[in-house]
Each structure stands twice: as structure tokens, then as C-alpha cells.
Scaffold this motif. Sequence first.
Motif, mmCIF file in Angstrom:
data_model
loop_
_atom_site.group_PDB
_atom_site.id
_atom_site.type_symbol
_atom_site.label_atom_id
_atom_site.label_comp_id
_atom_site.label_asym_id
_atom_site.label_seq_id
_atom_site.Cartn_x
_atom_site.Cartn_y
_atom_site.Cartn_z
ATOM 1 N N THR A 146 0.853 -1.191 0.000
ATOM 2 C CA THR A 146 0.000 0.000 0.000
ATOM 3 C C THR A 146 0.885 1.235 0.000
ATOM 4 O OG1 THR A 146 -1.716 -1.134 1.229
ATOM 5 C CG2 THR A 146 -1.709 1.262 1.341
ATOM 6 N N VAL A 147 0.703 2.095 -0.982
ATOM 7 C CA VAL A 147 1.497 3.318 -1.060
ATOM 8 C C VAL A 147 0.674 4.494 -0.535
ATOM 9 C CG1 VAL A 147 2.741 4.911 -2.540
ATOM 10 C CG2 VAL A 147 2.758 2.462 -3.055
ATOM 11 N N VAL A 148 1.194 5.159 0.463
ATOM 12 C CA VAL A 148 0.544 6.366 0.988
ATOM 13 C C VAL A 148 1.470 7.544 0.740
ATOM 14 C CG1 VAL A 148 -0.316 7.542 3.030
ATOM 15 C CG2 VAL A 148 -0.706 5.082 2.757
ATOM 16 N N VAL A 149 0.961 8.538 0.048
ATOM 17 C CA VAL A 149 1.759 9.734 -0.218
ATOM 18 C C VAL A 149 1.807 10.597 1.036
ATOM 19 C CG1 VAL A 149 1.822 11.884 -1.530
ATOM 20 C CG2 VAL A 149 1.314 9.721 -2.676
ATOM 21 N N LEU A 150 2.978 11.129 1.326
ATOM 22 C CA LEU A 150 3.149 12.022 2.479
ATOM 23 C C LEU A 150 3.932 13.230 1.998
ATOM 24 C CD1 LEU A 150 2.870 12.517 5.534
ATOM 25 C CD2 LEU A 150 5.048 11.355 5.837
ATOM 26 N N THR A 151 3.259 14.357 1.841
ATOM 27 C CA THR A 151 3.900 15.510 1.209
ATOM 28 C C THR A 151 3.401 16.800 1.843
ATOM 29 O OG1 THR A 151 4.233 16.627 -0.899
ATOM 30 C CG2 THR A 151 2.111 15.618 -0.552
ATOM 31 N N THR A 152 3.970 17.912 1.396
ATOM 32 C CA THR A 152 3.538 19.204 1.942
ATOM 33 C C THR A 152 2.473 19.873 1.084
ATOM 34 O OG1 THR A 152 5.513 20.063 0.877
ATOM 35 C CG2 THR A 152 5.563 19.871 3.264
ATOM 36 N N PHE A 153 2.277 19.356 -0.139
ATOM 37 C CA PHE A 153 1.418 20.053 -1.085
ATOM 38 C C PHE A 153 0.027 19.421 -1.199
ATOM 39 C CE2 PHE A 153 5.835 20.338 -2.394
ATOM 40 C CZ PHE A 153 6.015 21.705 -2.252
ATOM 41 N N ALA A 154 -1.001 20.253 -1.062
ATOM 42 C CA ALA A 154 -2.369 19.743 -1.062
ATOM 43 C C ALA A 154 -3.070 19.960 -2.404
ATOM 44 C CB ALA A 154 -3.173 20.414 0.044
ATOM 45 N N ALA A 155 -2.325 20.404 -3.426
ATOM 46 C CA ALA A 155 -2.965 20.763 -4.696
ATOM 47 C C ALA A 155 -3.758 19.589 -5.277
ATOM 48 C CB ALA A 155 -1.912 21.232 -5.688
ATOM 49 N N ASP A 156 -4.961 19.922 -5.729
ATOM 50 C CA ASP A 156 -5.873 18.947 -6.326
ATOM 51 C C ASP A 156 -5.183 18.100 -7.386
ATOM 52 O OD1 ASP A 156 -8.267 17.713 -6.929
ATOM 53 O OD2 ASP A 156 -8.752 19.191 -8.460
ATOM 54 N N ALA A 157 -4.430 18.736 -8.272
ATOM 55 C CA ALA A 157 -3.797 18.021 -9.377
ATOM 56 C C ALA A 157 -2.835 16.947 -8.848
ATOM 57 C CB ALA A 157 -3.055 18.995 -10.286
ATOM 58 N N HIS A 158 -2.108 17.281 -7.804
ATOM 59 C CA HIS A 158 -1.185 16.314 -7.215
ATOM 60 C C HIS A 158 -1.955 15.109 -6.686
ATOM 61 C CE1 HIS A 158 1.573 19.661 -7.417
ATOM 62 N NE2 HIS A 158 2.557 18.904 -7.011
ATOM 63 N N VAL A 159 -3.029 15.380 -5.968
ATOM 64 C CA VAL A 159 -3.794 14.291 -5.361
ATOM 65 C C VAL A 159 -4.312 13.362 -6.452
ATOM 66 C CG1 VAL A 159 -5.740 13.703 -3.906
ATOM 67 C CG2 VAL A 159 -4.472 15.808 -3.472
ATOM 68 N N ARG A 160 -4.852 13.946 -7.494
ATOM 69 C CA ARG A 160 -5.404 13.130 -8.570
ATOM 70 C C ARG A 160 -4.332 12.289 -9.241
ATOM 71 N NH1 ARG A 160 -10.661 14.746 -10.207
ATOM 72 N NH2 ARG A 160 -11.287 16.635 -9.124
ATOM 73 N N ARG A 161 -3.188 12.903 -9.483
ATOM 74 C CA ARG A 161 -2.132 12.130 -10.148
ATOM 75 C C ARG A 161 -1.651 10.995 -9.256
ATOM 76 N NH1 ARG A 161 2.590 15.299 -12.164
ATOM 77 N NH2 ARG A 161 1.868 16.892 -10.706
#
Lengths: 202, 202
Positions: free
Chosen positions: B76-91
Motif C-alpha cells: 500500500t502506497v501512501v503519499v506524504l507531502t507538503t502540497f495539497a494541490a488537487d492536481a497532485h492528489v489526482r495524479r
Amino acid sequence: MVTVLVVDDEPMVCAHLTTILDAAGLDVVATAGDGAEAVELVVRHAPDVVLMDLRMPGVDGIAATARIAAMADPPTVVVLTTFAADAHVRRALQAGAAGYLLKSTPPTELADLVRVAAQGHAVFSRATVGGLAGPPADDRLAVLSAREREVAFLLAEGCTNAEVGQRLHLTEATVKGYVSSALTKLDLQNRTQLALLAARSR
Amino acid sequence: MVTVLVVDDEPMVCAHLTTILDAAGLDVVATAGDGAEAVELVVRHAPDVVLMDLRMPGVDGIAATARIAAMADPPTVVVLTTFAADAHVRRALQAGAAGYLLKSTPPTELADLVRVAAQGHAVFSRATVGGLAGPPADDRLAVLSAREREVAFLLAEGCTNAEVGQRLHLTEATVKGYVSSALTKLDLQNRTQLALLAARSR
DNA sequence: GAGCCGACCCGACGAAAGTAGGGTCCCCAC
DNA sequence: GTGGGGACCCTACTTTCGTCGGGTCGGCTC
């Protein structure tokens, strides 16, 4: 202690969930059988989390979620349902839900999920997130004939009538005919509206 | 015991996360500094969960996630980042991620979230799910003038030139001018393409 | 088989959309 | 202060759309 309101039109389900969650150290402060009751009980008990079923008589889960989300300092609403359809998930999110779980979720995991939701995170069953990456779907094109649908999808790629004709080996005049009949069938005014609809339909 | 691979180009962050997660009863089996290393270590250690940063040198988090998701029996891959931009989440979702957390997540909650993710659920920071309800955004319209953009958005509602003129108190001819210049600026062939683009841009 | 219906095609004509060009105004640079 | 350059609005002309009517073919009912 995390306080929970359980909302489901099936009393058995409410009772079952209450047992499970209480046993796991959560505090189920009330249960509701429909959306209206849910809203009322949220006001009365101010729970941390609301576990919300979607299909209910009267005020359904989406409407109840929207009303709850509109309150001052609202609780976290997590949808708990049997249906994983993309459209449902999106509408729930739009209404302000902070999670979407399937009833197939193992009871032992549910308490953890509720706890995580109470901390302010959003929790989803794995099967419900895949459809969110792309744009929403729409199936109003079902009333069209096969040819009409083909043409509509090409319009959604920005094709002109002549280009559609080339791709489908038809006269431009024929294409115009399909566009026209599709417009009347769907009660639309111009090709742009048809293209937009087709684009949403994928 | 749940095994975890931490991926971040900042060694300090890796160390910090390792400390936190180990203290909470999880087993951080390795850490990686870029996407390529992450893929390699997934093969070697077969962890239950991968905590994946997005912005990294070389192979970035999205690409690494996609490669990992393509494996047989992937973690299971969980992204952990500082950026909440919609485009990032979708990608990230498209690449196969099963969660998207912000680095502002309190450390004490992180372990619970990872555990929940390991059980097969998707976990999100609250701020990252709102944008998923609607269709994806697009900002190519930025090159247009204010008037041109207004016109484009009305096209996206299926308006004809005359209707746009009425709403904006312009001559139909003027509207045509705006449509035309918008088309050339964006290198499009017809109003339908412009409407589709504007619809995606919201 | 006669009649009907729908999907599939096409031509002709009026109504939109799109292009080219010409104006005004304002701002910024030289 | 004058010469771009851009946003803004419009007229006149060509191209593309959309409608209407008219054909064929297959399936279905009676």
C-alpha cells in the motif's frame, strides 16, 4: 473518549455497530433511523463523528450530511454504505462527508477508522477512491442510437462535422443528421452542449 | 507487525519518521532517498506500507508509485507531502496511491493512519479530499483576457453567441470576436473545443 | 403482405459561427 | 509626446451548423 452517532434505517445494523464500537472503547451516544432524526440528534448530542448510511426513507444520507456540514462547528461525517458507485462517493464529498466506507469493512477495523476520522482525517474504503482520479461519469447518452453516440463522442474531441464524416466514412450531411437527431433526443440546443455531455459521459 | 518503507529525499525527515513510527510499534524496515531506490527496496523488503514523498530528484514520487503499483502483490502506497494541490492528489491516485497525507499531520496520529492503511483502507488529510468531488481543473485559460475568459465559461454552459451577448451586454458580433481571438490564442479550431477546455478549467 | 417504426443515409436551404479588418481607449517605453 | 501594444467593441463577409425533407433497409404486428 470519542463520541459517535450511528445513522441507519435498519435497527439491527445500528445495534450491531453500537456493540462493536462500544466494545472498542468508543462512545455511541445515540442512533438515528433517518436523516431528519440524525440532524436533530447531532444538535442534541454534538458527537465527534457521525456514521451515516446513504439509502434511508425521507431525508437521505446525502441531504442529512449537507445539513450537518452546514452547522457551526460540525462533527465529522463518515458515510458507511454498501454502494461503491463513483457518483455516490462524489455526492457524499460534495455534501461535506469526510470519508466513505463500505459495509464490508471488517468490524474490528471500523473502530480504528472512526478514531482516525475523529482526529480530522478522511478515511475511505480502497474500492471507493479509484474513480475519483478522473472526471465524473454520466449516462444520459443511453437514449441515443449507436451511430449517434459515436458522433457525440467525436464531437467531444472537438471534431467538426466534416472530420467526423471522414473518421466514420460518412457524408458531412449525414453527420449533421445524427447531430441533429441527438440534439432533439436529449433536448439540447447546439453541438457544444452535446459535446460537453458526451465528454462527461466518457 | 506492520512493516514500512519511508521514502523522502531529506534524510532528516526519514530519520524523524522512523523514530516516530518505530516508537509507535511499527517496523520501519528501510528508508529511500529517491524513487528508484524506493522501487528497489520494495522488491528487497516487501513492506506492507510505503510512505512516499512526491518531490524528489530523479524518479519522483508519482512515477515510483506507479512502478510499485504495477508489481505483483504490491504494498500500500501512501503519499506524504507538503502540497495539497488537487492536481497532485489526482495524479497520485491515478498512479495507484491508497492515501494522501500532508506533512502537517501530527506525528502521534501518523502511526494510526499507517496501520489503517495497512489494513487496506485509504487515508487522506482532510484538506486534500475537497477538490476530488468535482472534475479536474486546468489553467490553460490563463493566457486569455478577462473578457475572453468570461465568454469561454459561458460557452462551457452551452450558450450561443447571442446568449453570451445578452448576458454580457455585448453585440453578437463582439462575442464572435472574443471567441475568435480566444481560439487563436489557444490554438483551437472551434468553439466546441474551447467550451470543453473551459469546462475542465471550471 | 400491408402497415408501422426505427436505424441508417443523403441534399438543400436558412441560421448560426468564425475571420478579417477597422475603430477607440489606456498604459508603458523610449 | 509619440509610437507600440493590448484590451475592448464593432461591421462586413465566408464557412460551418442545424433543420427539413426525402430516401433505403430490416424487424415487428396484425
